[in-house]
Write an enzyme that holds these catalytic residues in place. Structure first.
Site, short mmCIF file in Angstrom:
data_model
loop_
_atom_site.label_atom_id
_atom_site.label_comp_id
_atom_site.label_asym_id
_atom_site.label_seq_id
_atom_site.Cartn_x
_atom_site.Cartn_y
_atom_site.Cartn_z
N ASP A 485 0.77 -1.50 -0.15
CA ASP A 485 -0.72 -0.11 -0.45
C ASP A 485 0.76 1.31 -0.13
O ASP A 485 1.92 1.51 0.30
CB ASP A 485 -0.81 -0.09 1.34
CG ASP A 485 -2.20 0.72 0.89
OD1 ASP A 485 -2.36 1.38 -0.03
OD2 ASP A 485 -3.27 0.25 1.89
N ASP A 555 -10.82 2.46 -3.64
CA ASP A 555 -11.08 1.68 -2.39
C ASP A 555 -13.24 1.72 -2.57
O ASP A 555 -13.44 0.98 -0.77
CB ASP A 555 -11.05 2.20 -1.10
CG ASP A 555 -9.51 2.26 -0.01
OD1 ASP A 555 -8.85 1.06 -0.49
OD2 ASP A 555 -8.30 3.11 0.28
C1 GLA Z 1 -5.79 1.44 2.00
C2 GLA Z 1 -6.35 0.62 1.36
C3 GLA Z 1 -7.05 -0.38 2.09
C4 GLA Z 1 -6.74 -1.14 2.99
C5 GLA Z 1 -6.07 0.45 3.71
C6 GLA Z 1 -4.98 0.11 4.90
O1 GLA Z 1 -6.57 2.82 2.43
O2 GLA Z 1 -6.88 1.30 0.28
O3 GLA Z 1 -7.92 -1.44 1.08
O4 GLA Z 1 -6.15 -1.53 3.02
O5 GLA Z 1 -5.36 1.40 3.97
O6 GLA Z 1 -5.03 0.99 6.47
#
Ligand code: GLA
Length: 742
Positions: A485, A555
């Site tokens: 990430d 997301d």
């Molecule tokens: C980001 C990612 C999510 C999740 C969060 C965890 O927002 O896009 O899918 O993994 O971080 O903190």
């Protein structure tokens, strides 16, 4: 040459030479040709010709880019462009392949440099060229100073897609500063009906398709954020007024770079259209000592005469055969396993018992990869602390990760883990020990986002720390997958450790080291797959794609919103990497309620994942999920690696949408159809399929939903394409999916 430059050059060469292509043993690059005058260079492949030449002044000009010319068609060498008026010097009207800022150039340069004596004038002339196997290498040099540029062109024979890049080398006795460097300029001749399509967005709203006419003036799409960005993606398509989804010309291109980038499209007063793509010149400076060089990213440019659909199909194919990692010994990227991810179910509240319970339920519906998301390490119980401390949280996992991983493996699934290596919370042991490791300006505030700062990966010690930490994590645990990430953009882009004049190298050096880190981890752990995530789809580009196996698209897991996001994504990138999850209803983004079947069918258009809280599912939910996961496995090769036809696009607020994926061997096709809401007893139009063999017979089978009564169960490709079928859909958020087998 510095390490960075050496490595970037290697990366360029790997991309151009086909790292994946070599593994494939089949992906061939077209053979370039040079005419007998030595002035005209030509690349031909898959119905596309790209030609350029050198004029009597040694200037390199675009000659032609579009549908294939006949092999015997002779293109005349270019001539210097005459002066149009004293206000339009020839230099601004010349369709340069790689213009230097100098000699009166007032349009976009591909390269701009500053010399120690204040001179900022660079006039590049052809020195020589060579056909080096499957590529043309052109050398240019400034008219008086030893600034050399090497341009590389390679066209993929199967798709006609051209990969271009440039290396600038300082052979002067002093430093030079590169203020701006592009991979390429590409030119199209005058037309009064060009249109440009590109992708913009925001968090939870990525890949929004924009289309606008091109008129004299500039259109700039860019990221200044240190990463690819949600706000704009480095892809564009140029079409003509009459171009449609399945007909008409489309020129397209994408930059393989995961840092700040810019694509500049401008039409001059006489109608010449040029596109320049490279590092974002905003706040950019890269000083080269004598003997050093800087390589650009690679710009991948293609053409299709079969509309936007033809353009994306050919680009998807290119990505699968030339960009994506291919496992050793395999001939194509691995199909995406069905995954489960814990994020929406448990957020930071992960522990051994909870994750084990989810894993057991996930296994029961056919999930193949169980991924534990954020919250497993350090003092991480919210986004306020712990980032940077990649040690297992012993309160949540008293016996480490091993028991959970063992259980996951025993259930027949791979184990995957979330990491965000490039970031740190100020409330972490890492930051307390190394506050100087983040990107910052000395003595200035450090702006936080999501309570985190960005580690300066350009630093050798940071790079080495991350390599050691991740290497150990992968060596100590049976981890098959990392979700990597990157949750915030840069701020205060300083690098106080190095001299002021070198600090802006950060923009390149950071991304170089990110690529190097990913490449090294893959080398040491060849079975581990990696997902590129950046708060959703904030880091999707052809650079990161060469080093990761899939991307987290957004997301936003609302299945209706996703139809639009996925349609936009598919304009540029292959569904082979596009992950989509089935999550809970109401969805956290819009509070929208949809059926489990609808959520599945929306997510089945890419790599399928489940992110729902399975503890809340009823027996019938498990039964439906099990059936649909099995159904997905039977079609995933077609969905991920087939040819995609956007039969009815959800763009423009359409009430309906439909896609068809046709397998490469033509033996299977998969149709998805969606209805937003029915009203006023409106009829459903026939959906006419595409890409089938008209003479072949195909049997129709429903995965979910049904066709209207009297739809034949078997019919020819000609029937399905000419007559089509009507799907029975009444109500809100309706979906259906069918397989045709021939
Ligand atoms: C980001 C990612 C999510 C999740 C969060 C965890 O927002 O896009 O899918 O993994 O971080 O903190």
């Amino acid at each position: 040459m510095t390490d960075f430059d050496q490595r970037r050059r290697t990366l360029c060469m790997q991309l151009l030479g086909g790292l994946a292509g070599a593994a494939l043993g089949g992906s061939a690059w077209a053979r370039p040709s040079v005419d007998d005058t030595g002035k005209v260079f030509r690349l031909d492949g898959a119905g596309v010709t790209y030609a350029f030449g050198v004029n009597t002044d040694g200037q390199l000009q675009t000659l032609y880019w579009g549908s294939a010319l006949a092999p015997d068609d002779r293109l005349a060498a270019p001539v210097p462009v005459p002066e149009n008026s004293s206000n339009e010097m020839p230099v601004v009207l010349t369709p340069f392949e790689f213009p230097g800022f100098g000699g009166g150039l007032t349009v976009e340069p591909a390269l701009k440099v500053t010399f120690p004596d204040g001179v900022r004038d660079l006039v590049l002339r052809h020195v020589d060229h060579r056909v080096d196997g499957d590529r043309i290498v052109i050398r240019l040099k400034d008219v008086s100073r030893a600034v050399h540029v090497t341009l590389t062109y390679a066209m993929d024979a199967a798709t006609g897609i051209l990969a271009r890049s440039a290396v600038v080398e300082n052979r002067t006795p002093g430093w030079i500063q590169v203020d701006q460097l592009a991979a390429a300029s590409v030119n199209l001749p005058y037309a009064d009906d060009y249109r440009m399509s590109y992708l913009t967005g925001r968090w939870a709203g990525e890949f929004a398709l924009q289309t606008r006419p091109i008129v004299p003036g500039s259109i700039v799409i860019e990221s200044r954020k240190g990463a690819t960005s949600h706000q704009a993606n480095p892809w564009l398509a140029i079409s003509r007024g009459a171009t449609e989804e399945e007909s008409g010309p489309v020129w397209f291109g994408a930059l393989g770079w995961s840092g700040s980038w810019r694509i500049h499209v401008d039409m001059d007063g006489l109608g010449g259209l040029r596109t320049t793509a490279g590092y974002n010149p905003f706040d950019f400076a890269y000083r080269l000592k004598p003997g050093e060089s800087l390589a650009s990213p690679v710009f991948h440019a293609g053409f299709s005469s079969e509309g936007f659909g033809g353009a994306s199909r050919v680009f998807h194919r290119y990505q699968r055969s030339n960009i994506l990692p291919v496992p050793p010994g395999a001939s194509a990227p691995r199909l995406r396993p069905v995954l489960y991810n814990s994020w929406e179910a448990t957020l930071f509240a992960v522990d051994e018992a909870g994750q084990t319970a989810l894993a057991e339920k996930a296994a029961s519906i056919g999930v193949e990869r169980f991924v534990m998301d954020d919250g497993w390490f350090g003092a991480r119980s919210s986004d306020k602390a712990g980032l940077g401390d990649w040690v297992v949280n012993r309160k949540k996992f008293p016996n480490g990760l091993a028991p959970l991983i063992k259980r996951v493996n025993a259930l027949g699934m791979e184990f995957g883990l979330w990491v965000e290596p490039e970031m740190v919370n100020p409330d972490s042991d890492l930051y307390r020990a190394h506050p100087d490791w983040v990107i910052h300006f000395q003595g200035r505030p450090r702006s936080e986002a999501r309570n985190q700062l960005v580690l300066n990966l350009a630093r050798k010690d940071v790079y080495e720390h991350l390599l050691k930490m991740l290497d150990r994590l992968l060596a100590d645990h049976a981890i098959g997958f990392l979700k990597w990430d990157h949750n915030r953009a840069w701020s205060e882009p300083g690098w106080p450790e190095v001299a002021a004049a070198d600090q802006q190298r950060l923009y390149v050096a950071y991304v170089d080291n990110l690529y190097k880190l990913l490449a090294e981890l893959r080398r040491r752990h060849p079975k581990v797959e990696i997902e590129s995530c950046a708060s959703g789809g904030g880091r999707v580009d052809l650079g990161i794609m060469a080093l990761t196996d899939q991307v987290w698209t957004s997301d936003n897991t609302d299945p209706f919103d996703r139809l639009l996001i996925q349609d936009g994504f598919s304009r540029a990138y292959t569904p082979a990497i596009m992950m989509a999850w089935v999550t809970d209803a109401p969805n956290f983004v819009n509070r929208r309620v949809t059926s489990l079947e609808y959520r599945f069918l929306s997510a089945m258009q890419g790599g399928l994942g489940i992110g729902a809280n399975l503890n809340h599912w009823k027996a019938e939910d498990f039964a439906l999920a099990k059936r649909l996961v099995a159904g997905y496995k039977a079609i995933r090769k077609t969905v991920q690696q087939g040819d995609l036809y956007r039969l009815v696009s959800p763009q423009g607020g359409s009430n309906r949408s439909a896609t068809l994926s046709v397998a490469q061997d033509g033996r299977q096709a998969v149709l998805f159809a969606f209805l937003h809401s029915s009203g006023l007893r409106e009829a459903q139009p026939r959906i006419q399929l595409r890409g089938l063999d008209p003479k072949k017979e195909y049997a129709l089978r429903a995965i979910a939903g049904k066709a209207v009564p009297r739809t034949p169960q078997r019919a020819s490709g000609a029937y399905w394409m000419g007559h089509g079928l009507v799907v029975e859909m009444v109500g809100d958020f309706q979906a259906a999916a069918f397989v045709l087998e021939g």
